[in-house]
Design an enzyme around this catalytic site. Structure first.
Site, PDB file in Angstrom:
ATOM      1  CD  GLU A   1      -4.119  -5.777   3.013  1.00 47.91           C
ATOM      2  OE1 GLU A   1      -5.003  -5.002   3.435  1.00 47.91           O
ATOM      3  OE2 GLU A   1      -2.914  -5.636   3.267  1.00 47.91           O
TER       4      GLU A   1
ATOM      5  CD  GLU B   1      -3.080  -1.142   2.108  1.00 49.59           C
ATOM      6  OE1 GLU B   1      -3.056  -0.291   3.009  1.00 49.59           O
ATOM      7  OE2 GLU B   1      -4.010  -1.968   1.994  1.00 49.59           O
TER       8      GLU B   1
END
Ligand SMILES: *[C@@H]1O[C@H](CO)[C@@H](O)[C@H](O)[C@H]1NC(C)=O
Ligand SMILES: *[C@@H]1O[C@H](CO)[C@@H](O)[C@H](O)[C@H]1NC(C)=O
Ligand SMILES: *[C@@H]1O[C@H](CO)[C@@H](O)[C@H](O)[C@H]1NC(C)=O
Ligand SMILES: *[C@@H]1O[C@H](CO)[C@@H](O)[C@H](O)[C@H]1NC(C)=O
Ligand SMILES: *[C@@H]1O[C@H](CO)[C@@H](O)[C@H](O)[C@H]1NC(C)=O
Ligand SMILES: *[C@@H]1O[C@H](CO)[C@@H](O)[C@H](O)[C@H]1NC(C)=O
Ligand SMILES: CC(=O)N[C@H]1CO[C@H](CO)[C@@H](O)[C@@H]1O
Length: 344
Positions: A279, A164
């Site tokens: 995710e 991320e």
């Protein structure tokens, strides 16, 4: 975990041919599994102490997941613990030893009969090293060359460049990913998949819209990555709560997962790329359950581009965390592991 208002896209996504509508089982995902959390805990304590600040997965839980049909485990680590002090430095032998033990436990399950078992090595660093945005592609490439060198002979490792990236120039994120790919291949690790992540927390729902600090979206910057081995996976993340951060157990609607994946799916199709939902999660309630099933159905139907999905998360220290699927007491275990199994 980006805090913005949700974008509900109405873009239609090309679905798999109707001739397969009576399939007895879902198409097999290449990667179906979960995130293993623990080695990245205590993420501001460097280097931190094993057993106090962080921990490693309980290996016997891997067997439990495998018995449930899962085959892929994303092991979240910290760059500062793996290669301390400077990115051009050397591996910390103890941390590497624990990582290698976990990786080999998973990938060692691969046999011609049982199929392939994958371990992602995923620095949970958000594009930062000791809290500072990584701005040296040379240093980042060196880090990955060093790490990949330790795993170059294991074809079941997947190198996940960083968890991320966010609040960075989009062009820099693409350059860092390219430097990682180049470093990994230069280490002699030619056979492994590489999972690249985008800016804006690599959110699927904002892949084509969220701008980096240079005004560039992932859709504008990430598509030009090159890999001599041609094994890039575009890893995206998606949560189903209002702000997409994965901090609430309330899902927006029963169709929110599919809606949030539509534009990114179209981008993967248009650009002939492979995607991995690295995710995802939702609370234990009927709306989220329906939304997760609906989202996995979209992934299944678009399996020419989507290669798998990994639940967030398992790990020994989650306790009663709402999304924990740690066998077998994790609050989400009973509801979501059977669903994952069904889609693998
Ligand atoms: C795991 O880490 C601990 C603590 O740093 C270390 O003592 C141990 O040797 C490591 N295990 C392996 C298999 O390397
Ligand atoms: C597994 O399959 C490969 C390719 O089909 C073959 O070369 C290899 O000998 C097989 N290994 C075992 C242990 O059967
Ligand atoms: C790059 O990062 C280093 C280390 O965090 C920092 O000292 C330096 O100011 C940064 N350089 C630029 C051009 O942002
Ligand atoms: C590739 O790079 C060109 C030139 O910078 C850019 O216009 C284009 O949008 C990029 N394509 C993708 C898919 O990222
Ligand atoms: C799509 O990608 C695959 C694998 O990367 C490649 O073999 C194929 O030629 C590509 N197709 C198009 C239309 O670019
Ligand atoms: C490891 O997992 C097994 C199986 O779920 C469980 O029985 C055991 O208590 C766990 N050990 C630790 C230290 O959490
Ligand atoms: C969505 C979510 O739970 N994110 C958490 C993931 O785990 C890291 C620590 O490993 C937390 O900082 C995040 O909030």
């Amino acid at each position: 975990m980006r805090l913005t208002t949700p974008i509900v896209t109405t873009l239609a996504v090309c679905l798999a041919t109707a001739t397969h509508s009576h399939r007895k089982r879902m198409n097999k995902m290449v990667f179906a599994g979960i995130n293993e959390s623990g080695p990245e805990f205590g993420e501001t304590t460097f280097p931190g102490t094993y057993g106090t600040d962080y921990t490693w997965p309980n290996l016997s839980t891997i067997d439990t997941f495998i018995s449930q049909g899962l085959n892929t485990f994303r092991i979240n680590v910290l760059m500062e613990r793996l290669v301390p002090d400077q990115m051009t430095g050397s591996l910390d032998e103890a941390y590497l030893g624990n990582l290698t033990e976990t990786v080999e436990y998973i990938t060692g399950k691969s046999t011609n009969k049982s199929g392939d078992y994958y371990a992602l090595i995923a620095p949970h660093n958000f594009g930062r090293y000791y809290g500072e945005v990584i701005n040296s592609t040379d240093d980042f490439g060196a880090f990955w060359k060093t790490v990949a060198g330790a795993f170059k002979d294991n074809p079941y490792v997947v190198f996940d460049t960083n968890n991320e990236y966010h609040d960075m120039p989009g062009a820099l994120v693409a350059q860092l990913n390219q430097a990682a790919i180049d470093g990994i291949r230069a280490a002699g690790a030619g056979s492994q998949y590489i999972a690249v992540e985008g800016n804006a927390y690599t959110g699927a729902w904002t892949w084509t819209t969220a701008q980096g600090t240079d005004g560039k979206t992932n859709a504008e910057t990430m598509g030009n990555l090159t890999d001599p081995s041609n094994k890039i996976l575009y890893e995206m993340h998606q949560y189903l709560d209002e702000d997409g951060s994965g901090t609430s157990e309330i899902c927006v609607s029963e169709t929110i997962g599919r809606e949030r994946l539509e534009a990114a799916t179209q981008w993967l199709i248009d650009n002939n790329k492979s995607g991995l939902l690295g995710e995802y999660a939702g609370g234990v309630n009927p709306t989220c359950q329906a939304a997760i099933e609906d989202m996995l159905t979209l992934i299944d139907r678009n399996n020419m581009v989507w290669k798998g999905a990994l639940w967030w998360a398992a790990g020994p220290w989650w306790a009663d965390y709402m999304f924990s699927v740690e066998p077998t007491d994790g609050p989400a275990y009973d509801t979501y592991v059977p669903i994952m199994k069904r889609f693998h």
